[in-house]
Design an enzyme around this catalytic site. Structure first.
Site, PDB file in Angstrom:
ATOM      1  N   SER A 121       0.834  -1.201   0.000  1.00 23.86           N
ATOM      2  CA  SER A 121       0.000   0.000   0.000  1.00 23.86           C
ATOM      3  C   SER A 121       0.865   1.246   0.000  1.00 23.86           C
ATOM      4  O   SER A 121       1.652   1.475   0.920  1.00 23.86           O
ATOM      5  CB  SER A 121      -0.916   0.025   1.223  1.00 23.86           C
ATOM      6  N   HIS A 170      -1.306  -1.089  -4.095  1.00 28.68           N
ATOM      7  CA  HIS A 170      -2.652  -0.786  -3.597  1.00 28.68           C
ATOM      8  C   HIS A 170      -2.721   0.720  -3.311  1.00 28.68           C
ATOM      9  O   HIS A 170      -1.849   1.268  -2.636  1.00 28.68           O
ATOM     10  CB  HIS A 170      -2.844  -1.615  -2.317  1.00 28.68           C
ATOM     11  N   ASP A 213      -4.756   3.730  -1.568  1.00 28.64           N
ATOM     12  CA  ASP A 213      -5.781   4.041  -0.562  1.00 28.64           C
ATOM     13  C   ASP A 213      -6.274   5.473  -0.727  1.00 28.64           C
ATOM     14  O   ASP A 213      -5.529   6.423  -0.488  1.00 28.64           O
ATOM     15  CB  ASP A 213      -5.199   3.855   0.846  1.00 28.64           C
ATOM     16  N   MET A 269      -8.868   8.368   0.476  1.00 32.98           N
ATOM     17  CA  MET A 269      -9.689   8.713   1.651  1.00 32.98           C
ATOM     18  C   MET A 269     -10.212  10.143   1.523  1.00 32.98           C
ATOM     19  O   MET A 269      -9.453  11.044   1.179  1.00 32.98           O
ATOM     20  CB  MET A 269      -8.824   8.638   2.910  1.00 32.98           C
ATOM     21  N   HIS A 309      -8.570   1.572  -3.658  1.00 32.67           N
ATOM     22  CA  HIS A 309      -9.486   1.283  -2.548  1.00 32.67           C
ATOM     23  C   HIS A 309     -10.073   2.615  -2.097  1.00 32.67           C
ATOM     24  O   HIS A 309      -9.405   3.401  -1.441  1.00 32.67           O
ATOM     25  CB  HIS A 309      -8.677   0.589  -1.426  1.00 32.67           C
ATOM     26  N   MET A 339     -12.100   4.766   0.089  1.00 30.78           N
ATOM     27  CA  MET A 339     -12.764   4.946   1.380  1.00 30.78           C
ATOM     28  C   MET A 339     -13.435   6.311   1.328  1.00 30.78           C
ATOM     29  O   MET A 339     -12.957   7.291   1.916  1.00 30.78           O
ATOM     30  CB  MET A 339     -11.728   4.838   2.505  1.00 30.78           C
ATOM     31  N   MET A 357     -11.746  -5.698   5.564  1.00 28.54           N
ATOM     32  CA  MET A 357     -10.828  -4.826   6.316  1.00 28.54           C
ATOM     33  C   MET A 357     -10.467  -5.510   7.630  1.00 28.54           C
ATOM     34  O   MET A 357     -11.343  -5.945   8.376  1.00 28.54           O
ATOM     35  CB  MET A 357     -11.498  -3.479   6.630  1.00 28.54           C
ATOM     36  N   ASP A 363      -6.908  -6.406   4.231  1.00 32.09           N
ATOM     37  CA  ASP A 363      -6.243  -5.107   4.262  1.00 32.09           C
ATOM     38  C   ASP A 363      -6.182  -4.567   5.693  1.00 32.09           C
ATOM     39  O   ASP A 363      -7.220  -4.300   6.299  1.00 32.09           O
ATOM     40  CB  ASP A 363      -7.034  -4.149   3.351  1.00 32.09           C
TER      41      ASP A 363
HETATM   42  C1  DX5 Z   1      -6.230   1.477   5.907  1.00 33.95           C
HETATM   43  C2  DX5 Z   1      -5.828   1.167   4.484  1.00 33.95           C
HETATM   44  C3  DX5 Z   1      -4.773   0.142   4.379  1.00 33.95           C
HETATM   45  C4  DX5 Z   1      -3.499   0.509   5.044  1.00 33.95           C
HETATM   46  C5  DX5 Z   1      -2.741  -0.731   5.382  1.00 33.95           C
HETATM   47  O1  DX5 Z   1      -7.254   2.373   5.908  1.00 33.95           O
HETATM   48  O2  DX5 Z   1      -6.936   0.739   3.734  1.00 33.95           O
HETATM   49  O3  DX5 Z   1      -4.537  -0.204   3.020  1.00 33.95           O
HETATM   50  O4  DX5 Z   1      -2.703   1.342   4.276  1.00 33.95           O
HETATM   51  O5  DX5 Z   1      -1.613  -0.358   6.084  1.00 33.95           O
HETATM   52  P1  DX5 Z   1      -0.913  -1.327   7.118  1.00 33.95           P
HETATM   53  O6  DX5 Z   1      -0.461  -2.520   6.333  1.00 33.95           O
HETATM   54  O7  DX5 Z   1       0.201  -0.499   7.647  1.00 33.95           O
HETATM   55  O8  DX5 Z   1      -1.944  -1.682   8.146  1.00 33.95           O
HETATM   56 ZN    ZN Z   2      -6.634  -0.197   1.603  1.00 33.19          ZN
END
Ligand code: DX5
Ligand code: ZN
Length: 243
Positions: A7, A32, A34, A36, A66, A68, A158, A196
């Site tokens: 990620s 990946h 992320d 947000m 991904h 969010m 998750m 994840d």
């Molecule tokens: C959390 C994200 C994850 C996160 C994982 O909201 O969706 O993808 O980056 O990070 P680690 O592996 O550090 O938990």
């Molecule tokens: Zn993620």
């Protein structure tokens, strides 16, 4: 064998291009992304413009986004244009917000209220030429995803409350994963399962053995001093589970 998906959230953003190059040089099969919005989760990361530069730099690797975000509909076109292979959004987009310690929050679904909205989003993602993923937050029972499992390409479970990297893995994920993988087999469905949050050397073997196909590794990958060595360690753990 299951795939490791580092990620970008855990990369050094001040050297983003070099971080992508180093991950690619280490031999990763995917990355990946992320995304947000500061509303669905209590953090803001980056959007389609930055995603586009990462996707371009990592080419020809297929990258998954991904989302969010509360309004995934608004971003389908821009992520398709950015070249994302797979677009994952959350089942909880119409759910209620639950408070977490430290002023944070998580959305958890207890019922399915807007089935047609979710079906519409899945169709829109496919029409835009991407694969579609459906993500579930830790408070949500995977049973609620059942009506969509013959349509989606991926189910994301998750294993932390989303919003931040570096959190501890929630142990209940193991039993949820086991039940989901059994259901997939029983119904002869084809979606892949992504896990994840808090994934690393200590739990990756068990997750793959229970049926996970794609393992997001943020801190456990980008926190290493040598990405090639770390990828090898993670893959070795997976190889043991495949035997
Ligand atoms: C959390 C994200 C994850 C996160 C994982 O909201 O969706 O993808 O980056 O990070 P680690 O592996 O550090 O938990
Ligand atoms: Zn993620």
């Amino acid at each position: 064998m299951a795939t490791i998906a580092p990620s970008i959230l855990a990369a050094d953003f001040s050297r983003l291009g070099e971080e992508v190059d180093s991950a690619v040089a280490a031999g990763v099969e995917t990355l990946h992304l992320d995304i947000m919005d500061g509303h669905f989760v209590s953090n803001i990361s980056f959007g389609a413009d930055i995603a586009k530069t990462i996707i371009k730099r990592a080419k020809p690797l297929p990258l998954d986004a991904h989302l969010m975000v509360t309004m995934p509909e608004h971003y389908i076109e821009s992520f398709a244009k950015a070249g994302a292979e797979l677009f994952t959004f959350h089942l909880e987009i119409d759910a209620r917000r639950q408070a977490l310690p430290g002023g944070r929050w998580v959305y958890g679904a207890t019922e399915l209220r807007y089935v047609s909205r979710i079906n519409h989003i899945i169709d829109k993602i496919h029409s835009a030429g991407m694969k579609a993923g459906l993500a579930l937050n830790p408070p949500t029972d995977p049973k609620l995803a059942a009506p969509f499992l013959d349509k989606v390409d991926r189910l994301l479970l998750m294993s932390v409350n989303p919003g931040f990297g570096g959190q501890s893995f929630i142990e209940e994920t193991f039993s949820k994963l086991e039940r989901t993988a059994k259901y997939r087999k029983k119904k002869n469905l084809n979606f892949d399962i992504q896990i994840d949050g808090g994934v690393g050397i200590d739990n990756i073997r068990k997750l793959a053995a229970l049926g996970a196909d794609n393992l997001v590794c943020g801190t456990s990958f980008f926190g290493a001093s040598d990405y090639s060595v770390r990828l090898k360690e993670l893959k070795e753990a997976l190889a043991v589970s495949a035997r």
